[in-house]
Scaffold this active site. Structure first.
Site, PDB file in Angstrom:
ATOM      1  N   LYS A   1      31.148  36.484  47.582  1.00  0.00           N
ATOM      2  CA  LYS A   1      32.167  36.553  47.165  1.00  0.00           C
ATOM      3  C   LYS A   1      33.209  37.295  48.572  1.00  0.00           C
ATOM      4  O   LYS A   1      32.706  37.994  49.370  1.00  0.00           O
ATOM      5  CB  LYS A   1      32.455  37.663  46.135  1.00  0.00           C
ATOM      6  CG  LYS A   1      32.928  37.298  45.162  1.00  0.00           C
ATOM      7  CD  LYS A   1      33.087  38.534  44.614  1.00  0.00           C
ATOM      8  CE  LYS A   1      33.790  38.363  42.860  1.00  0.00           C
ATOM      9  NZ  LYS A   1      33.779  39.533  42.192  1.00  0.00           N
TER      10      LYS A   1
HETATM   11  O1  G3P Z   1      36.414  40.275  38.844  1.00  0.00           O
HETATM   12  C1  G3P Z   1      36.827  41.120  38.876  1.00  0.00           C
HETATM   13  C2  G3P Z   1      37.120  42.290  38.295  1.00  0.00           C
HETATM   14  O2  G3P Z   1      35.540  43.051  38.062  1.00  0.00           O
HETATM   15  C3  G3P Z   1      37.749  43.207  38.638  1.00  0.00           C
HETATM   16  O3  G3P Z   1      38.461  43.606  37.058  1.00  0.00           O
HETATM   17  O4  G3P Z   1      39.760  45.143  35.687  1.00  0.00           O
HETATM   18  O5  G3P Z   1      38.466  46.716  37.505  1.00  0.00           O
HETATM   19  O6  G3P Z   1      40.581  44.342  37.585  1.00  0.00           O
HETATM   20  P1  G3P Z   1      39.116  45.031  36.730  1.00  0.00           P
END
Ligand code: G3P
Length: 274
Positions: free
Chosen positions: A98
């Protein structure tokens, strides 16, 4: 069919999603890994990170697992990406590296293209990549051009950005309309992006014109309606926290229906298969 990835570095959650038989992959990031490590530290458990990651890869055998770099220069990301791939891909042949689309911390930094350079180099070395932190279709386009296998638009964080800029009150899991929200008479948008799912859709639309192998991986999804919408706009993949996967099956009327059917069971019918 939209593929469902589990967005977690917690082995228990990953095992659970695979046990349900619906997981098509895993995405991790430094914050998710920290959460998983901290949880174990809190419980007083010792953790060998290499063994731990090996276990994740084995559980997900046959499906992609994204491991993120932490370096922020092209040379650093290429070196670390290759090292992670060498160390871990032999376990189950399912590692994707990634890479952030742009590892700069601010506009005046000189590293804006370092993510693209890293993706291109890893792709040349036949190492599959997942390009993360996508907030515009233009970023997705360049990542795809550089050879990324996946591009990850962060839907929930777009909604956060729009709501915070407009000083709207919300909680992280609140649904944000795919068609956008207005304040006064003005439609809120970020350079023409009206919602997180709109970003996902625009990425899908931009990439589908060209003969690219890159798949859109809708990320930062925090509720089931976003999953539905990501599928409706044709995202190849949706990566979800475990609680969102769980919530996808829940409905009050389903529970009620179950109670009613169970109450009405004819014993002779059950006896037929005993
Ligand atoms: O896959 C990306 C994710 O882990 C971010 O999620 O909810 O922290 O924006 P969030």
């Amino acid at each position: 069919m939209v593929k469902i990835f589990i967005d977690s570095a917690d082995i228990d959650e990953i095992k659970q999603a695979y046990a349900w038989g619906i997981a098509d992959g895993v995405t991790t990031n430094p914050s998710l890994l920290k959460k998983a490590v901290d949880k174990r530290k809190k419980k007083g458990q010792k953790l060998n990170l290499k063994t731990y990651i090996n276990e994740i890869l084995k559980v997900a055998k046959g499906t992609p697992v994204s491991l993120e770099v932490t370096e922020t220069t092209a040379a650093g990301m290429i070196k670390q990406g290759k090292a992670l791939y060498k160390m871990f891909n032999k376990v189950a042949k399912n590692v994707y590296i990634k890479i952030p689309i742009n590892p700069a911390f601010k506009n005046s930094d000189s590293t804006h293209f370092d993510g693209i350079i890293a993706i291109k180099a890893l792709s040349k070395a036949k190492i599959p990549t997942n390009c993360t932190l996508i907030f515009t279709p233009e970023q997705a386009l360049l990542a795809a051009k550089a050879g990324a296998s996946f591009v990850s638009p962060f839907a929930g964080r777009v909604d956060d950005f729009l709501r915070i800029n407009a000083k709207l009150k919300f909680t992280k899991t609140d649904h944000y309309p795919v068609w956008g929200e207005t304040k006064g008479k003005k439609l809120l948008h970020d350079n023409g992006i009206v919602s997180g799912i709109d970003l996902v859709e625009q990425c899908v639309r931009v990439l589908k014109h060209y003969n690219l192998k890159t798949e859109v991986l809708a990320a930062s999804l925090r509720n089931t309606r976003q999953v539905r919408e990501a599928a409706m706009v044709g995202s190849a993949i949706a990566t979800l926290p475990l609680f969102v996967i769980q919530d996808m099956l829940k409905h009050q009327k389903t529970y009620e229906g179950m109670k009613g059917f169970t109450k009405d069971i004819v014993p002779a019918y059950v006896a037929l298969t005993k």
